[in-house]
Design an enzyme around this catalytic site. Structure first.
Site, mmCIF file in Angstrom:
data_model
loop_
_atom_site.group_PDB
_atom_site.id
_atom_site.type_symbol
_atom_site.label_atom_id
_atom_site.label_comp_id
_atom_site.label_asym_id
_atom_site.label_seq_id
_atom_site.Cartn_x
_atom_site.Cartn_y
_atom_site.Cartn_z
ATOM 1 C CB CYS A 193 15.188 36.283 43.807
ATOM 2 S SG CYS A 193 13.709 35.963 42.814
ATOM 3 N NE ARG B 25 49.307 42.161 37.994
ATOM 4 C CZ ARG B 25 48.794 40.929 38.026
ATOM 5 N NH1 ARG B 25 47.498 40.748 37.803
ATOM 6 N NH2 ARG B 25 49.548 39.888 38.291
ATOM 7 C CG ASP C 82 18.031 35.465 49.522
ATOM 8 O OD1 ASP C 82 19.194 35.772 49.803
ATOM 9 O OD2 ASP C 82 17.058 36.227 49.658
ATOM 10 C CG HIS D 229 52.022 37.772 36.110
ATOM 11 N ND1 HIS D 229 51.968 36.436 36.461
ATOM 12 C CD2 HIS D 229 50.740 38.140 35.866
ATOM 13 C CE1 HIS D 229 50.706 36.027 36.439
ATOM 14 N NE2 HIS D 229 49.945 37.042 36.074
ATOM 15 C CE1 TYR E 228 10.892 40.888 43.711
ATOM 16 C CE2 TYR E 228 12.912 39.595 43.508
ATOM 17 C CZ TYR E 228 11.945 40.207 44.296
ATOM 18 O OH TYR E 228 12.047 40.141 45.654
HETATM 19 C C1 LIG Z 1 47.442 34.570 40.225
HETATM 20 C C2 LIG Z 1 48.844 34.561 39.820
HETATM 21 C C3 LIG Z 1 49.430 33.409 39.291
HETATM 22 C C4 LIG Z 1 48.635 32.168 38.943
HETATM 23 O O1 LIG Z 1 48.082 32.332 37.667
HETATM 24 P P1 LIG Z 1 47.203 31.185 36.978
HETATM 25 O O2 LIG Z 1 46.927 31.708 35.627
HETATM 26 O O3 LIG Z 1 45.973 31.047 37.805
HETATM 27 O O4 LIG Z 1 48.025 29.955 36.995
HETATM 28 C C5 LIG Z 1 50.785 33.421 39.041
HETATM 29 N N1 LIG Z 1 51.520 34.533 39.288
HETATM 30 C C6 LIG Z 1 50.996 35.669 39.764
HETATM 31 C C7 LIG Z 1 51.855 36.855 39.988
HETATM 32 C C8 LIG Z 1 49.643 35.727 40.042
HETATM 33 O O5 LIG Z 1 49.108 36.867 40.504
#
Ligand SMILES: *Cc1c(COP(=O)(O)O)cnc(C)c1O
Length: 398
Positions: A327, A148, A329, A178, A281
Site C-alpha cells: 500500500c 548525451r 504507507d 563520460h 487491496y
Molecule cells: C553520475 C556520474 C558519474 C558517477 O558515475 P558512477 O557510475 O556512479 O561512478 C560520473 N560522471 C558523470 C558525468 C556522472 O553524471
C-alpha cells in the site's frame, strides 16, 4: 549488525515513525580509501554526491569522502552544489549537468565549477557575468560516444574555443567525457571512447592555444577497470557507496566494497489468519492455512514500490515474504512464528547471517542497483552512523 538498533536513535534530530534508512559512513570512508589505493597518487578523486549522495545524504557522504582523500566533489545540479556550499563545504565542486547561463554569476560567486560545451552558452554566460567581477571556472565536456551532452565535431570545438577566448571572465580549467559502457564485459567501446577523448582533447587545446590541466573520463567502472582512464582525475559515484557498477563486472573489481545503505522498519501489528482469508487491496493473497501475518509501516510513498511484492525481508534473522499488495504507507509480511509488535524488520541489509543486498532488490525490480537508494523517498529518515554511533539524522518531512 542492526539487530540491536535502539528504538529511538540517540540524536538531536528526531523522527516519529519506525521506518528509517541507515547509512554506514565508515563503509563510505573505507570504500573511498580502498578505491584510491588502486590509483596512482597523482590522480585526483572526485566523489560524486549528486541526488543527495545517491540517496545516502550528500553532506555527510561528501565530508567522509573528503576526509578519506577525495579532493573534488561532483553534483548534477547547481542547486545541489549551492546546498553543499550553504552547509559549509569549501572543496572544489563540479556541476556535471547543464546549468542555465543566467545562473552562472551565482555559481561563480560561490566558486562552483560548471560544465559547458556550447558556444552560445559561453556568450550568454559571459554577458551574464559582465560587470559582476566574478570569474567562472568551467570544465569543457567532450562527447566521445555517450551522445548525451558535449561537443562532437571539430567545428563545435572551434566555435567553443573562440567564444571562450573572447570571454575574459570564463576560464577552462578542465575537460572531460563520460563513458557509456565501462560496466560491460566487452571493452572495445570504452577503449574507443578513451582514444576519441584523447584526440578531441588535443583539438580543444590546439583551438584554445594552451594546455588544459585537468582531464577526466572515468566513472566508477572506468576507475576500477581501466587504468588508462584515470588521466588526472576520476569521478566515482556508485562504488564509493559500496556497490558494483554492474553484476557483470563485480567479480573483476580490484577492491572489496562495502554497502553503506540499509533499510529498516518495525512491526506495528501481528495477527493470525484463517485459511481462505485474503489480505490487502485486490485480495491478491489468500492464506492457505492458519498463517501469521505482520504489518510493516513502509509503502510505495516511501519508494518501496509495489513491485517489491513477493520479495523477502528479514525478521529475527530469517527471511519472510512480502505478501499481498504493497500500500502507500504499509505492507504485510508472512511470519513462520508470531513476532512481537516493535520487532525489527530489515528490508535492505543484514540480520544475523542473512543479508539482503541492494543488488537483490535491483534484481527483484528488474533494474540497476543505482536506482534503489535513490528511489527510497525523502519521507524515509536517514540515520547516518559513524563508529557505531549516530552521527546525524535527516528527516526531510519535519
Ligand atoms: C553520475 C556520474 C558519474 C558517477 O558515475 P558512477 O557510475 O556512479 O561512478 C560520473 N560522471 C558523470 C558525468 C556522472 O553524471
Amino acid at each position: 549488525m542492526t539487530v540491536n538498533q535502539p528504538k529511538v536513535p540517540e540524536s538531536a534530530t528526531v523522527f516519529y515513525r519506525d521506518t528509517w534508512a541507515e547509512v554506514d559512513l565508515d563503509a563510505i570512508r573505507e570504500n573511498v580509501a580502498g578505491i584510491k589505493s588502486t590509483l596512482p597518487d597523482k590522480i585526483e578523486f572526485m566523489a560524486v554526491v549528486k541526488a543527495n549522495g545517491y540517496g545516502h545524504g550528500a553532506l555527510e557522504t561528501a565530508e567522509e569522502a573528503l576526509k578519506a582523500g577525495a579532493g573534488f566533489l561532483g553534483t548534477a545540479l547547481l542547486d545541489e552544489a549551492l546546498d553543499l556550499r550553504a552547509k559549509g563545504i569549501t572543496a572544489p565542486i563540479l556541476v556535471l549537468g547543464v546549468t542555465r547561463p543566467q545562473d552562472v554569476p551565482t555559481a561563480a560567486e560561490k566558486d562552483i565549477t560548471l560544465t559547458a560545451f556550447q558556444d552560445e552558452w559561453i556568450k550568454e554566460a559571459s554577458d551574464a557575468l559582465a560587470g559582476t567581477g566574478a570569474v567562472l571556472s568551467l570544465h569543457a565536456k567532450l562527447d566521445s560516444g555517450m551522445n548525451r551532452i558535449g561537443m562532437k565535431s571539430k567545428e563545435e570545438i572551434s566555435r567553443f574555443a573562440s567564444a571562450v577566448s573572447a570571454s575574459p571572465s570564463i576560464k577552462v580549467t578542465g575537460m572531460y567525457t563520460h563513458l557509456a559502457a565501462a560496466d560491460e564485459l566487452d571493452r572495445n567501446f570504452t577503449l574507443k571512447q578513451l582514444k576519441e577523448f584523447r584526440r578531441m582533447g588535443e583539438e580543444l587545446e590546439e583551438e584554445l592555444g594552451r594546455p588544459v590541466a585537468c582531464r577526466h573520463a572515468a566513472n566508477s567502472a572506468g576507475t576500477l577497470l581501466y587504468a588508462e582512464a584515470g588521466l588526472n582525475m576520476v569521478r566515482v559515484g556508485i562504488s564509493m557507496y559500496g556497490l558494483a557498477p554492474s553484476p557483470a563486472v563485480k567479480p573483476l573489481l580490484p577492491v572489496k566494497l562495502k554497502e553503506a545503505f540499509s533499510l529498516h522498519s518495525r512491526i506495528t501489528h501481528v495477527k493470525k489468519l484463517q485459511a481462505g482469508e485474503s489480505i490487502s487491496y485486490g485480495r491478491t493473497y489468500t492464506a492457505s492455512e492458519e498463517e501469521w501475518i505482520a504489518t510493516v509501516p513502509i509503502g510505495y510513498a516511501d519508494g518501496w514500490i509495489r513491485a517489491n511484492q513477493g520479495g523477502d525481508v528479514l525478521v529475527d534473522g530469517k527471511r519472510s515474504p512480502i505478501v499481498g499488495r504493497i500500500c502507500m504507507d504499509q505492507m504485510l509480511i508472512k511470519l513462520e512464528h508470531p513476532a512481537a509488535v516493535d520487532t525489527l524488520v530489515t528490508l535492505i541489509g543484514g540480520q544475523g547471517t542473512e543479508f539482503i543486498s541492494v543488488e537483490e532488490i535491483a534484481a527483484r525490480l528488474e533494474t540497476i542497483s543505482y536506482e534503489i537508494p535513490c528511489i527510497i523517498s525523502a519521507r524515509v529518515p536517514r540515520v547516518l552512523k559513524k563508529d557505531g554511533k549516530t552521527a546525524a539524522v535527516h528527516n526531510r518531512v519535519l
